[in-house]
Each structure stands twice: as C-alpha cells, then as structure tokens.
Enzyme design. Structure first.
Site, PDB file in Angstrom:
ATOM      1  N   LYS A   1      -3.746  -5.520   4.655  1.00 53.71           N
ATOM      2  CA  LYS A   1      -4.543  -6.604   4.066  1.00 53.71           C
ATOM      3  C   LYS A   1      -5.409  -6.028   2.948  1.00 53.71           C
ATOM      4  O   LYS A   1      -6.617  -5.840   3.094  1.00 53.71           O
ATOM      5  CB  LYS A   1      -5.379  -7.310   5.137  1.00 53.71           C
ATOM      6  CG  LYS A   1      -5.919  -8.648   4.670  1.00 53.71           C
ATOM      7  CD  LYS A   1      -6.440  -9.456   5.830  1.00 53.71           C
ATOM      8  CE  LYS A   1      -7.310 -10.622   5.380  1.00 53.71           C
ATOM      9  NZ  LYS A   1      -6.653 -11.584   4.512  1.00 53.71           N
TER      10      LYS A   1
HETATM   11  N1  PMP Z   1      -1.240 -14.522   5.547  1.00 52.88           N
HETATM   12  C1  PMP Z   1      -1.992 -14.180   4.493  1.00 52.88           C
HETATM   13  C2  PMP Z   1      -1.330 -13.759   3.238  1.00 52.88           C
HETATM   14  C3  PMP Z   1      -3.388 -14.249   4.584  1.00 52.88           C
HETATM   15  O1  PMP Z   1      -4.154 -13.915   3.525  1.00 52.88           O
HETATM   16  C4  PMP Z   1      -3.992 -14.692   5.776  1.00 52.88           C
HETATM   17  C5  PMP Z   1      -5.488 -14.783   5.880  1.00 52.88           C
HETATM   18  N2  PMP Z   1      -6.051 -13.569   6.287  1.00 52.88           N
HETATM   19  C6  PMP Z   1      -3.163 -15.020   6.850  1.00 52.88           C
HETATM   20  C7  PMP Z   1      -1.790 -14.924   6.703  1.00 52.88           C
HETATM   21  C8  PMP Z   1      -3.751 -15.436   8.156  1.00 52.88           C
HETATM   22  O2  PMP Z   1      -4.296 -14.306   8.796  1.00 52.88           O
HETATM   23  P1  PMP Z   1      -5.394 -14.457   9.912  1.00 52.88           P
HETATM   24  O3  PMP Z   1      -4.875 -15.447  10.884  1.00 52.88           O
HETATM   25  O4  PMP Z   1      -5.519 -13.114  10.528  1.00 52.88           O
HETATM   26  O5  PMP Z   1      -6.628 -14.916   9.233  1.00 52.88           O
END
Ligand code: PMP
Length: 304
Positions: free
Chosen positions: A154
């Site tokens: 991320k």
């Molecule tokens: N995919 C992407 C590309 C994202 O940026 C996010 C947001 N963090 C998610 C999926 C969802 O992740 P999470 O459920 O951990 O927030």
C-alpha cells in the site's frame, strides 16, 4: 477543537507536519500508508477503532516489502493513534491516516531514516452513495502487477495507476472505475475491493488477481459466512460483472458501496440488491459495535 498530528513520536500542530521536498518520499514516492476508521457508539459512549492492529500489521508488511527499516514498532503506532484520537477530541466517526516514508536527502537506493505521521479527523458517512449506489466504468487503464508494481504494497505511488482510471471514469460521468489486471480479469476499484453476487453466491477476486489485501474484504467475507451465504474467492471475468445480480465495492473509506450500473449495463434491478443490503447492515453493525464484537475487531479509544 485542537487539530494535532503525530510526527515521529511527537504531537505537533497540523500545519507543522512537514517533509522536505528533496526527501525520497517526495522525489520517488517512497511512502506507505493506511486509512483506518473509528466509529462512535452512543450506547457505550465510546469511540472504537476498527481492526487497528490489522492495519498496523499491513503497514509493517508494506514497509518490509519495500525494505524500509523502521526504528519504531507497532505498539508505538497503535498507542499514539489512540492518544491522537483523544487529543483531537473525536467524538463522532473519524478517519485515521498513518503514513511511513523515507526521509532525508537520499536517492533511489535510500531507505533511511524512516519517518511517520498520523492524522485523525472527524469523518461522516456518505449516506447518499451508501443508499443509492453508484455507476462504474470498466477502465481502459490496466491494474499494476505483482512483478512490476505490487498492489499488495500500500504505497502512495500505486495510486498513480488507480487515479488515472478514476479520473477517466469521473470525466466520463461515472462514480468510479473497475480495473482489469494484466490477464484481463477483474481486479478492484480505484480505492476499494469489488464483490459481486452471482447465482446467489458472494464472489470476490482472489488475492492473486492484482488487488490490495483489503481488510474490509476480509471482514465482508467473514460476515457473509456468518450470515450463511456461500462465498467464492476466484478469478472474475468482465462479462460476469454485466451478468451479476448485485455488485458492491468495499473498503475502510468506501465502507459498503452498491454498484447499480457498469458501463451503462444495469446490474440486477438497478437498485442496491438484498445481499448487498444485508452485508452493508452487518458491516455497519460490526464497525460501530452494534453487534457483539466476538472477533476482537474493536479497540476502545476513551478511557474512563
Ligand atoms: N483496494 C485499494 C486499491 C485501496 O486503496 C483500498 C483502500 N485502502 C482497498 C482496496 C480497501 O482496503 P481496506 O479494506 O483495507 O481499506
């Protein structure tokens, strides 16, 4: 309301949280981050952070994969996140952002020093979208791949990819984009995970489909099993989207967002479907503590 942030262990004014323009974070996009949510519970008179340690674990996984060597630990991040929510007197639903970055003046090989910042602000629910849903576009931009720019990490730099797709989608009049991966299969939306309902099953692309290892994805899968739905994590093809009974996006920021149309093709009845609604309600109940927290997902912020 005091607006403080944490930078490298210290509480500072929001305006004073700075990084030099010549830092590798700025020059090369060497930063990783987490978006975490906190929810107010009236019954308990308490603010709960949702799956805080899971986010911190993923932050440290992102750092490991980029060979960052932090001098701080997970306990420090969690402790200061809770303290910041208290100091900023967040007494409604809130959003926390944790970001770790390569500081200093180094070049591409630089991996130190690793700095970090934490912000905590009030953030409500986008009720119109949650109620009515959005229209989505399958993007002509392709999702980055694990062997070039791993979506599992991320890192801020990855958002250049999703942002191209999202800007195109909004320019074309859609609410968000759906990206296909290098194999032509469905990956995810610009900042959230995709789920569809096909023949009654709750289906999402598997974790090798070029997706972030989303914490909300995991939450929804667990809630779906508890609610007695059959789940499938597998490759998803584009035409399955058009044929789906229901589609929704999910994420910490997006929560559970119904998708009622893809590329102008109506999904199901054109209204958020019953399974989407079911899982949306279960999700809202889980994050706020309205249903029993038997998974240990909630961390209380306020101390009596
Ligand atoms: N995919 C992407 C590309 C994202 O940026 C996010 C947001 N963090 C998610 C999926 C969802 O992740 P999470 O459920 O951990 O927030």
């Amino acid at each position: 309301m005091p607006q403080l942030m944490v930078q490298n262990g210290k509480f500072i004014d929001y305006e004073d949280a700075l990084v030099h323009v010549m830092s590798p974070a700025m020059k090369y996009g060497f930063s990783v981050f987490e978006g975490v949510r906190a929810y107010w519970n009236d019954r308990d008179n308490q603010l709960y952070v949702f799956r805080m340690r899971d986010h911190t674990d993923r932050l440290f996984q992102s750092m490991k994969l980029l060979r960052f060597q932090p001098t701080f630990d997970k306990d420090e991040i969690d402790r200061l996140t809770l303290e910041l929510l208290r100091q900023n007197e967040i007494k409604s639903s809130g959003a926390v952002r944790v970001c770790a970055y390569v500081d200093g003046r180094g070049e591409q090989e630089s991996r130190s020093p690793i700095g970090y910042v934490i912000s905590a602000t009030a953030k409500g629910r986008d009720t119109a979208i949650v109620e009515k849903g959005i229209r989505a576009q399958v993007s002509s931009w392709i999702r980055i791949a694990d062997n070039s720019m791993p979506p599992r990490i991320k890192t801020a730099a990855n958002y250049v990819n999703t942002s191209l797709a999202r800007v195109q989608a909004t320019h074309d009049g859609y609410g968000d984009a759906i990206l296909l991966n290098q194999a032509g299969k469905v990956s995810e939306a610009s900042g959230s995970t995709l789920f569809m309902v096909r023949r009654g099953k709750v289906v999402t692309p598997d974790l090798t489909s070029a997706v972030l290892e989303s914490i909300t994805r995991d939450t929804i899968l667990q809630l779906a099993v508890q609610a007695g739905f059959e789940i499938e994590e597998r490759e998803v093809e584009k035409t399955e989207l058009y044929a789906a009974e229901e589609i929704f996006f999910c994420g910490s920021a997006a929560e559970v967002k119904p998708v009622i149309d893809v590329d102008g093709m109506i999904i199901g009845t054109g209204e958020p479907g019953p399974i989407t609604r079911h899982l949306q309600n279960d999700y809202f109940a889980a994050v706020s503590g309205a249903r029993a927290d038997n998974k240990g997902w909630l961390t209380p912020v306020l101390t009596s």
